[in-house]
Scaffold this active site. Sequence first.
Site, PDB file in Angstrom:
ATOM      1  N   THR A  61       0.849  -1.193   0.000  1.00 49.47           N
ATOM      2  CA  THR A  61       0.000   0.000   0.000  1.00 49.47           C
ATOM      3  C   THR A  61       0.885   1.242   0.000  1.00 49.47           C
ATOM      4  O   THR A  61       2.088   1.172   0.226  1.00 49.47           O
ATOM      5  CB  THR A  61      -0.904   0.039   1.251  1.00 49.47           C
ATOM      6  OG1 THR A  61      -0.077   0.094   2.419  1.00 49.47           O
ATOM      7  CG2 THR A  61      -1.789  -1.190   1.324  1.00 49.47           C
ATOM      8  N   ASP A  62       0.277   2.391  -0.274  1.00 53.95           N
ATOM      9  CA  ASP A  62       1.016   3.650  -0.195  1.00 53.95           C
ATOM     10  C   ASP A  62       0.245   4.614   0.694  1.00 53.95           C
ATOM     11  O   ASP A  62      -0.776   4.248   1.286  1.00 53.95           O
ATOM     12  CB  ASP A  62       1.276   4.231  -1.589  1.00 53.95           C
ATOM     13  CG  ASP A  62      -0.019   4.563  -2.339  1.00 53.95           C
ATOM     14  OD1 ASP A  62      -1.028   4.922  -1.697  1.00 53.95           O
ATOM     15  OD2 ASP A  62      -0.014   4.470  -3.581  1.00 53.95           O
ATOM     16  N   LEU A  63       0.746   5.836   0.809  1.00 55.03           N
ATOM     17  CA  LEU A  63       0.136   6.762   1.770  1.00 55.03           C
ATOM     18  C   LEU A  63      -1.262   7.229   1.363  1.00 55.03           C
ATOM     19  O   LEU A  63      -1.937   7.897   2.152  1.00 55.03           O
ATOM     20  CB  LEU A  63       1.081   7.936   2.061  1.00 55.03           C
ATOM     21  CG  LEU A  63       1.461   8.894   0.937  1.00 55.03           C
ATOM     22  CD1 LEU A  63       0.381   9.923   0.728  1.00 55.03           C
ATOM     23  CD2 LEU A  63       2.752   9.594   1.316  1.00 55.03           C
TER      24      LEU A  63
END
Lengths: 144, 144, 144, 144
Positions: free
Chosen positions: C23-25
Amino acid sequence: MAEETRESIGRSTARVRVRFGETDLMGIAHHASYASYMEVGRVEWLRRRGVTYASWAARGLHLPVVELSILYRAPARFDDELDVETCILEVRAASLRFGYRIVGAADAALRAEGSTRLACVDDRGVLRRLSAEMIEVLERGEHL
Amino acid sequence: MAEETRESIGRSTARVRVRFGETDLMGIAHHASYASYMEVGRVEWLRRRGVTYASWAARGLHLPVVELSILYRAPARFDDELDVETCILEVRAASLRFGYRIVGAADAALRAEGSTRLACVDDRGVLRRLSAEMIEVLERGEHL
Amino acid sequence: MAEETRESIGRSTARVRVRFGETDLMGIAHHASYASYMEVGRVEWLRRRGVTYASWAARGLHLPVVELSILYRAPARFDDELDVETCILEVRAASLRFGYRIVGAADAALRAEGSTRLACVDDRGVLRRLSAEMIEVLERGEHL
Amino acid sequence: MAEETRESIGRSTARVRVRFGETDLMGIAHHASYASYMEVGRVEWLRRRGVTYASWAARGLHLPVVELSILYRAPARFDDELDVETCILEVRAASLRFGYRIVGAADAALRAEGSTRLACVDDRGVLRRLSAEMIEVLERGEHL
């Protein structure tokens, strides 16, 4: 790659170096690593126009990638320095498209080229029009 | 690895398969990939006790990794199936420590072992005590 | 995505689960992770037809990705289970093209679709024709 | 971290910038990314002493990581510039251990510290003693 639907607006270059962990057992930079290099190029392109992710996120705007396309022309290897040349190909009402050329820093030979379309969405993921102010930024040249 | 400061509480196993992009030019799974495998093991360990990240995050609790330690015993290769055996080694006031053994699914031979300490923090990153309810969950066995 | 230049030859499905580190921010699976999921789908497609990377590599044949294209339709989130449906779209003299649909395992909703072209090269990176035997394998259905 | 069993031999610094794809849904650089940053630091340390992976690999020598240890002190965020300070902590007959401090380039605040032990192996993965010549290189200061 692909037709450029309007004059490319400026061009900025970011340098990356292929990391050991980005190679695969074929001994070359794994193809997914290029998506990361293109992201570095895009972030640098924006930074040189005064745009940081934080500033847009603070206004509730995000730019998720909705299309990705890469053509691999020649392999890159561990420790190679690469220049990621980034430009904007297209600005639409609620999305923008960046183009990339990745070339060897030493030999200027093309390794890959590609493009990404980014949608402009708010905190809830709903499409949002690019404001006049945002478009002005995107059409701005580098200012360092 | 390391002394177990209390009886290990349960043990759960998750299976992963080494992806092509996780290998490096030495032809083996890159050492950073094991941090990802251990994360898969830890998430599965929690899921089997009824804990999902979403449920704790909804209460404003997060578990960032604050210590990571891995000993690599034998290389894993592309397409190898690995079993990540996970247990809890320690529960403290505001942190917990998981232990891992990564073995070949086919030969049961040890590939790596390690541990991670996770802090319990709130949305602002401030340390928070584990509640009695959380500790009860951590001491629970699998319930499938 | 794209026209299918011949009847798709078989279809196989591989399941992945979005890892925390993928996942990313923005809180969604990072777009580069999908290249990895598609790779898992392709490897599984080949395995179900009796092909392992090791067997082709032993004959000095490799299949580097030379084109990658992904359209992102809806975000995937941490811990989501995804089904990667893979088929062959095209077999040429020295390359092949796979197509992918990535759907939620729980809701069957489309998350992304894409394609990759793989070149057939030898140990020195020189293009090689697919042999009649290799083509036979590619046109084979699953045999489990 | 850990006792330094001999005087640290030189120190070199490499700069990295946290990539978007290296963050996770907690909004911070994912813990596995630090293994990658430390690898960048180690490769740079060697390069400044005239050592490239290619030159050692050409002699059939490889340096796989056999131990990894990281303590996370404070989160790093997207686009943060980090300085990876690398030194050698220990040279043994057939292995060497590097130490790392990762600090913010802007504030010099410690984000993480760690160490890796690398074994010296040949093309078949068999342990090999470090030659006198290799040890001489490792004890060399930067020469740029």
